[in-house]
Design a protein around this motif. Structure first.
Motif, PDB file in Angstrom:
ATOM      1  N   ASP B  63       0.489  -1.515   0.457  1.00 32.60           N
ATOM      2  CA  ASP B  63       0.398   0.358   0.217  1.00 32.60           C
ATOM      3  C   ASP B  63       1.039   1.271   0.179  1.00 32.60           C
ATOM      4  O   ASP B  63       0.745   2.188  -0.739  1.00 32.60           O
ATOM      5  CB  ASP B  63      -0.651   0.072   1.517  1.00 32.60           C
ATOM      6  CG  ASP B  63      -1.825  -1.041   1.049  1.00 32.60           C
ATOM      7  OD1 ASP B  63      -2.772  -1.710  -0.016  1.00 32.60           O
ATOM      8  OD2 ASP B  63      -2.300  -1.685   2.396  1.00 32.60           O
ATOM      9  N   ARG B  64       1.845   1.299   0.549  1.00 33.36           N
ATOM     10  CA  ARG B  64       2.697   2.097   0.698  1.00 33.36           C
ATOM     11  C   ARG B  64       3.528   2.536  -0.609  1.00 33.36           C
ATOM     12  O   ARG B  64       3.743   3.554  -0.978  1.00 33.36           O
ATOM     13  CB  ARG B  64       3.885   2.072   1.504  1.00 33.36           C
ATOM     14  CG  ARG B  64       5.268   3.248   2.176  1.00 33.36           C
ATOM     15  CD  ARG B  64       4.338   4.018   3.119  1.00 33.36           C
ATOM     16  NE  ARG B  64       3.945   5.388   1.854  1.00 33.36           N
ATOM     17  CZ  ARG B  64       3.109   6.324   2.138  1.00 33.36           C
ATOM     18  NH1 ARG B  64       2.843   6.080   3.310  1.00 33.36           N
ATOM     19  NH2 ARG B  64       2.784   7.306   1.492  1.00 33.36           N
ATOM     20  N   ILE B  66       2.224   1.938  -3.236  1.00 31.03           N
ATOM     21  CA  ILE B  66       1.019   2.511  -3.979  1.00 31.03           C
ATOM     22  C   ILE B  66       0.959   3.641  -4.200  1.00 31.03           C
ATOM     23  O   ILE B  66       1.537   4.984  -5.011  1.00 31.03           O
ATOM     24  CB  ILE B  66      -0.077   1.521  -4.854  1.00 31.03           C
ATOM     25  CG1 ILE B  66      -0.005  -0.153  -4.944  1.00 31.03           C
ATOM     26  CG2 ILE B  66      -1.270   2.181  -5.478  1.00 31.03           C
ATOM     27  CD1 ILE B  66       0.566  -0.342  -6.660  1.00 31.03           C
ATOM     28  N   ALA B  67       1.496   3.944  -3.018  1.00 29.58           N
ATOM     29  CA  ALA B  67       1.437   5.795  -2.449  1.00 29.58           C
ATOM     30  C   ALA B  67       1.841   6.753  -2.669  1.00 29.58           C
ATOM     31  O   ALA B  67       1.743   7.811  -3.492  1.00 29.58           O
ATOM     32  CB  ALA B  67       0.795   5.017  -0.832  1.00 29.58           C
ATOM     33  N   ALA B  70       1.776   7.197  -7.045  1.00 30.76           N
ATOM     34  CA  ALA B  70       0.799   8.178  -6.838  1.00 30.76           C
ATOM     35  C   ALA B  70       1.360   9.008  -6.309  1.00 30.76           C
ATOM     36  O   ALA B  70       0.458  10.144  -7.357  1.00 30.76           O
ATOM     37  CB  ALA B  70      -0.582   7.295  -6.464  1.00 30.76           C
ATOM     38  N   GLU B  71       1.844   9.721  -5.407  1.00 28.01           N
ATOM     39  CA  GLU B  71       2.177  11.250  -4.821  1.00 28.01           C
ATOM     40  C   GLU B  71       3.082  11.634  -5.923  1.00 28.01           C
ATOM     41  O   GLU B  71       3.922  12.284  -5.009  1.00 28.01           O
ATOM     42  CB  GLU B  71       2.283  11.326  -3.059  1.00 28.01           C
ATOM     43  CG  GLU B  71       0.581  10.692  -2.647  1.00 28.01           C
ATOM     44  CD  GLU B  71       1.417  10.219  -0.914  1.00 28.01           C
ATOM     45  OE1 GLU B  71       2.278   9.885  -0.509  1.00 28.01           O
ATOM     46  OE2 GLU B  71      -0.102  10.034  -0.369  1.00 28.01           O
ATOM     47  N   THR B  87      -6.542 -10.291  -9.472  1.00 24.66           N
ATOM     48  CA  THR B  87      -6.048  -9.229  -8.529  1.00 24.66           C
ATOM     49  C   THR B  87      -4.479  -8.590  -8.478  1.00 24.66           C
ATOM     50  O   THR B  87      -4.360  -7.518  -9.075  1.00 24.66           O
ATOM     51  CB  THR B  87      -5.890  -9.401  -7.165  1.00 24.66           C
ATOM     52  OG1 THR B  87      -7.259  -9.881  -6.433  1.00 24.66           O
ATOM     53  CG2 THR B  87      -5.478  -8.554  -6.535  1.00 24.66           C
ATOM     54  N   ILE B  89      -3.256  -8.613 -12.004  1.00 20.92           N
ATOM     55  CA  ILE B  89      -3.985  -7.510 -12.974  1.00 20.92           C
ATOM     56  C   ILE B  89      -4.379  -6.273 -13.182  1.00 20.92           C
ATOM     57  O   ILE B  89      -3.477  -5.239 -13.261  1.00 20.92           O
ATOM     58  CB  ILE B  89      -4.946  -8.202 -14.252  1.00 20.92           C
ATOM     59  CG1 ILE B  89      -4.720  -9.820 -14.557  1.00 20.92           C
ATOM     60  CG2 ILE B  89      -5.599  -7.648 -15.702  1.00 20.92           C
ATOM     61  CD1 ILE B  89      -3.757  -9.797 -15.748  1.00 20.92           C
ATOM     62  N   SER B  90      -4.946  -6.053 -11.604  1.00 22.34           N
ATOM     63  CA  SER B  90      -5.809  -5.135 -11.464  1.00 22.34           C
ATOM     64  C   SER B  90      -4.257  -4.522 -10.647  1.00 22.34           C
ATOM     65  O   SER B  90      -3.965  -3.044 -10.862  1.00 22.34           O
ATOM     66  CB  SER B  90      -6.529  -5.167 -10.374  1.00 22.34           C
ATOM     67  OG  SER B  90      -7.595  -5.379 -10.814  1.00 22.34           O
ATOM     68  N   TYR B  91      -3.110  -4.615 -10.206  1.00 20.10           N
ATOM     69  CA  TYR B  91      -1.996  -4.289  -9.668  1.00 20.10           C
ATOM     70  C   TYR B  91      -1.281  -3.948 -11.531  1.00 20.10           C
ATOM     71  O   TYR B  91      -0.882  -3.095 -10.801  1.00 20.10           O
ATOM     72  CB  TYR B  91      -1.298  -5.046  -8.878  1.00 20.10           C
ATOM     73  CG  TYR B  91      -1.761  -4.907  -7.081  1.00 20.10           C
ATOM     74  CD1 TYR B  91      -1.281  -3.550  -6.351  1.00 20.10           C
ATOM     75  CD2 TYR B  91      -3.029  -6.057  -7.034  1.00 20.10           C
ATOM     76  CE1 TYR B  91      -2.041  -3.525  -5.106  1.00 20.10           C
ATOM     77  CE2 TYR B  91      -3.141  -5.309  -5.367  1.00 20.10           C
ATOM     78  CZ  TYR B  91      -3.082  -4.005  -4.764  1.00 20.10           C
ATOM     79  OH  TYR B  91      -3.556  -4.353  -3.441  1.00 20.10           O
ATOM     80  N   ALA B  93      -2.182  -2.980 -14.037  1.00 21.32           N
ATOM     81  CA  ALA B  93      -2.724  -1.679 -14.507  1.00 21.32           C
ATOM     82  C   ALA B  93      -2.909  -0.996 -13.772  1.00 21.32           C
ATOM     83  O   ALA B  93      -2.223   0.270 -14.428  1.00 21.32           O
ATOM     84  CB  ALA B  93      -4.635  -2.106 -14.591  1.00 21.32           C
ATOM     85  N   THR B  94      -2.536  -0.664 -12.698  1.00 23.37           N
ATOM     86  CA  THR B  94      -1.708   0.163 -11.502  1.00 23.37           C
ATOM     87  C   THR B  94      -0.432   0.906 -11.682  1.00 23.37           C
ATOM     88  O   THR B  94      -0.276   2.215 -12.184  1.00 23.37           O
ATOM     89  CB  THR B  94      -2.316  -0.050 -10.291  1.00 23.37           C
ATOM     90  OG1 THR B  94      -3.441  -0.619  -9.834  1.00 23.37           O
ATOM     91  CG2 THR B  94      -3.208   1.363  -9.316  1.00 23.37           C
ATOM     92  N   SER B  97      -0.508   2.717 -15.370  1.00 25.42           N
ATOM     93  CA  SER B  97      -0.941   4.127 -15.186  1.00 25.42           C
ATOM     94  C   SER B  97       0.088   4.874 -14.136  1.00 25.42           C
ATOM     95  O   SER B  97       0.121   6.187 -14.494  1.00 25.42           O
ATOM     96  CB  SER B  97      -1.938   4.166 -14.333  1.00 25.42           C
ATOM     97  OG  SER B  97      -3.110   3.303 -15.131  1.00 25.42           O
ATOM     98  N   LEU B  98       0.517   4.738 -13.184  1.00 26.71           N
ATOM     99  CA  LEU B  98       1.297   5.643 -11.905  1.00 26.71           C
ATOM    100  C   LEU B  98       2.564   5.554 -12.704  1.00 26.71           C
ATOM    101  O   LEU B  98       3.778   6.526 -12.279  1.00 26.71           O
ATOM    102  CB  LEU B  98       1.149   5.207 -10.822  1.00 26.71           C
ATOM    103  CG  LEU B  98      -0.381   5.405 -10.604  1.00 26.71           C
ATOM    104  CD1 LEU B  98      -0.229   4.306  -8.913  1.00 26.71           C
ATOM    105  CD2 LEU B  98      -0.700   6.041 -10.033  1.00 26.71           C
TER     106      LEU B  98
END
Lengths: 90, 151
Positions: B63-64, B66-67, B70-71, B87, B89-91, B93-94, B97-98
């Motif tokens: 989580d850290r 990804i945060a 994102a930041e 799941t 696949i979702s990570y 894609a994320t 994107s980031l």
């Protein structure tokens, strides 16, 4: 970072694929906003395949939520404080 | 130094930890800085298998991680996303994107075809593997140089 577990959430769709969650939101709600992956909401960063649908229903926010060991869920969370930012999303 | 992220999912399939350490070893030999991200269970398995940090130089909560992406506080040059379910696949894609990172989908499990299909825009390392890492290792060995892949 916040923790979704600490919020007063209701599970609308448990343990599904992300695509199923996105379809559920699009099918069952009318006020929908599409956000990018990593969108910050409830002090969390959304995981998922963009564009990610988030619905507003009354005072609640409906969103897909991904947990590494549990799959994807659709959650309903009281969230007046998030609606201004959501409604500003183009 | 080229920064490589190993983004691990739920460790319910045993090959994940073995594949992560195997890839980390190859990356270290090529001079990459190797960082692992995962939940507590995934990192626990990884770091207990590498107590003197020969392979994994740094580990962070998923989580850290990804945060921070994102930041825009952190980014990587290459990211290996370990995928055995939707799941993952979702990570993937994320991360796409980031991050500016080149993405590598490391796919394993019993039903890998739909996962391969959903990862087409990444470099794919895939094998039907649950307990035995040999088939996955062979796929990893098929890449002669990860640094060359960056070019």
């Amino acid at each position: 970072m916040g923790c979704i577990d600490e919020l007063n959430y209701e599970i609308l769709l448990p343990n599904s694929s992300f695509k199923e969650c996105a379809e559920y939101i699009k099918k069952n709600f009318s006020e929908i906003y599409y956000v990018p992956a990593g969108y910050r909401i409830f002090e969390n960063y959304l995981i998922g395949v963009p564009p990610i649908p988030i619905a507003v229903d009354g005072d609640d926010v409906i969103l897909p939520y991904v947990k590494p060991c549990h799959g994807s869920f659709v959650l309903r969370i009281p969230g007046k404080e998030e609606m201004g930012r959501l409604r500003a999303v183009k | 130094m080229i920064k490589a992220l190993l983004l691990m999912g739920c460790p319910e399939l045993p090959v994940q930890t073995a594949a992560a350490l195997y890839i980390a070893n190859k990356l270290n030999r090529e001079g990459f800085e190797v960082i692992a991200a995962g939940n507590r269970a995934a990192l626990g398995l990884l770091l207990n298998s590498d107590p003197e940090r020969h392979y994994i130089k740094k580990a962070i909560d998923i989580d850290r991680c990804i945060a921070d992406l994102a930041e825009k506080k952190n980014d990587y040059d290459i990211c290996f996303v370990f995928i055995h379910s939707d799941t993952g696949i979702s990570y993937l894609a994320t991360v796409k994107s980031l991050s500016k990172a080149k993405t590598v989908a490391v796919i394993f499990g019993k039903e890998i075809e739909p996962l391969i299909e959903a990862s087409r825009d990444s470099k794919i390392i895939a094998a039907k593997a649950v307990h035995n890492p040999v088939l996955l290792r062979q796929q990893i060995d098929g890449v002669k140089s990860w640094a060359a892949l960056m070019n």
